[in-house]
Enzyme design. Sequence first.
Site, PDB file in Angstrom:
ATOM      1  N   GLU A 247     -21.907  24.558  38.039  1.00  0.00           N
ATOM      2  CA  GLU A 247     -22.583  24.522  39.359  1.00  0.00           C
ATOM      3  C   GLU A 247     -24.057  24.902  39.262  1.00  0.00           C
ATOM      4  OE1 GLU A 247     -20.236  26.678  38.436  1.00  0.00           O
ATOM      5  OE2 GLU A 247     -20.489  28.664  39.314  1.00  0.00           O
TER       6      GLU A 247
ATOM      7  N   HIS B  58     -20.460  27.741  33.888  1.00  0.00           N
ATOM      8  CA  HIS B  58     -20.668  27.490  35.323  1.00  0.00           C
ATOM      9  C   HIS B  58     -21.477  26.213  35.519  1.00  0.00           C
ATOM     10  CE1 HIS B  58     -19.251  31.397  36.934  1.00  0.00           C
ATOM     11  NE2 HIS B  58     -19.578  31.822  35.725  1.00  0.00           N
TER      12      HIS B  58
ATOM     13  N   CYS C 287     -15.021  29.117  35.209  1.00  0.00           N
ATOM     14  CA  CYS C 287     -15.031  30.428  34.571  1.00  0.00           C
ATOM     15  C   CYS C 287     -13.683  31.150  34.775  1.00  0.00           C
ATOM     16  CB  CYS C 287     -16.223  31.239  35.065  1.00  0.00           C
ATOM     17  SG  CYS C 287     -16.708  32.506  33.876  1.00  0.00           S
TER      18      CYS C 287
HETATM   19  N1  GLN Z   1     -14.074  37.869  34.847  1.00  0.00           N
HETATM   20  C1  GLN Z   1     -14.160  36.827  33.889  1.00  0.00           C
HETATM   21  C2  GLN Z   1     -14.961  37.246  32.672  1.00  0.00           C
HETATM   22  O1  GLN Z   1     -15.716  38.189  32.748  1.00  0.00           O
HETATM   23  C3  GLN Z   1     -14.762  35.582  34.502  1.00  0.00           C
HETATM   24  C4  GLN Z   1     -16.183  35.742  34.882  1.00  0.00           C
HETATM   25  C5  GLN Z   1     -16.668  34.678  35.838  1.00  0.00           C
HETATM   26  O2  GLN Z   1     -15.879  34.005  36.482  1.00  0.00           O
HETATM   27  N2  GLN Z   1     -17.967  34.546  35.998  1.00  0.00           N
HETATM   28  O3  GLN Z   1     -14.866  36.645  31.646  1.00  0.00           O
END
Ligand code: GLN
Length: 552
Positions: free
Chosen positions: A528, A526, A395
């Site tokens: 994970e 994600h 992310c």
């Molecule tokens: N801050 C980034 C976004 O909002 C990444 C979010 C995250 O890593 N879950 O897109």
Amino acid sequence: MARRAHPKAHKYVFVIGGVMSGVGKGIATASIGKILAARGLSVNLVKIDPYLNVDAGTMNPTEHGEVFVLDSGLETDQDMGNYERFLNRDVGAEDYMTSGMIYKHVIEKERNLEYGGKCVEAVPHVRDEIVARLRHSAKMGKSDVTVVEIGGTLGDFSNALFIDAARVIHLQDSSSTLFVMVSYLPVPGTIGEMKTKPTQIAVRQLNAYGVQPDFLIARAPTPLDHKRKEKLAVQVNIPADHIISAPDVDSVYDVPLNFERDELSDMLLKALGKRGKQASDMNAWRKFAEHAHNGRTKIKIGIVGKYFDTGDFVLSDAYLSVIEAIKFSAFHLGVKPEIHWLNAKEYQKDPARVKELENYDGILVPGGFGESGIEGKINAIRFAREKKIPYFGLCYGMQLLVVEYARNVAGLPGAHTTEIDPKAKHPIVMVLPEQVEKLRRKDYGGSMRLGAYPCKLRSGTVAQKAYGAEEVSERHRHRYEVNPIYVAKLQEAGLKFSGVSPDHTLMEIAELPKSEHPFFLGTQFHPEFRARPLEPHPLFNAFVKAAIERRG
Ligand code: GLN
């Protein structure tokens, strides 16, 4: 009331914590679910969080640990991740509730005149809403047994309504419910002896709610000896064979196996009046759990993050699913992961410090928000790229991979994410169009791009080969995305977008080909959240494999 069990009726097992928090109520709940499922029962697990947040999404991970996202997009407590990992399946949105969620619903109903002019009160209205939700989740799960973890500790003000809801379900059919208390038996250093008194008091406290526990899980640093078990049994009014000794373990995946050593599933089935398969189906799990203790070769993985420090403590809970995902792949590939916490803020203060990353076999930048430590993360990613150290970005870790590549390879100095620099010369990562209005309205709760979305994979890429599929579904939690205007330029400079949304508008995976780098890959989603003990995640497998190769 006589306890006569109806074998076909749906059953509830309520898990309640006594004495103190943090002793593994979530793992005990997941393990009870696991051993019942292994006897052929269909089980759903429910987590109740007593806080007033409507979901876990607005909480800082250093306060409350990781925010676990379900397929549905609901942002939940990290225990839900344990449930999915132990049961080896997705759990539904109806399996999670908070006080905030319930109160909000009751208040909305009141505003809509749905209580027919009555005075709306915590008891009965909020409590009955809890009962209705528990019934609903059992129905949706089509389960034989619902195991409900009531968050908080006995004596808390905030979980009392939930305990009362459990009491009401018990009252409606006493043969269909069991209460399991997870308690703690300290061994104070000055005394050197295990003390049962706090647990005795906790059971009495539960009695004051009108509830008598049927089982006691005795968490302690060491096993509970026979003499104390017998004594405790009389004091707390629970048969000695219903008191399960649960000493500290190195690996939480041993807990269901330890429970079975005390034949807990047999006793639960008997107490519930349920018939299960004669033999427990735990072979695959046992094999996996043994791997946690074996693995000869070590690989050294550095997680560059920022949600570690609360006072003098390192809180790795903020990245729980990431750690577990690394472990599952490492065990699967026969190695032991040695995970190190690397504070991005240090690499920001002193960029030369990234040199220490040379000693690692793999570097990972997990999800994150906001400014602190961001240049430190970018420095670490650059170092991993230039020194050809396997790098995996999740992310934020993917967005920053793209920013780094834009700045240092694609000739776009001043590239940044508009999350940090809204006036960036090259807004390489920018807010998703659907998010603009939400941010303006300060509509922050449950409003990100959340949950499972499909991702199409470009054939022949590192990602596609790892998955061995053309399309996958992965869970998301973000507001920003790679700016489509820059995609062509980044690709010309050698970055590959190997995963995209089906309409090709969102870049879901960025990578360098194997000929350029042993493993340099980031995902907007994600992965994970989908890694399971018995089904390690393909991308984590690929990352760990590259780390093993580096170790040589
Ligand atoms: N801050 C980034 C976004 O909002 C990444 C979010 C995250 O890593 N879950 O897109």
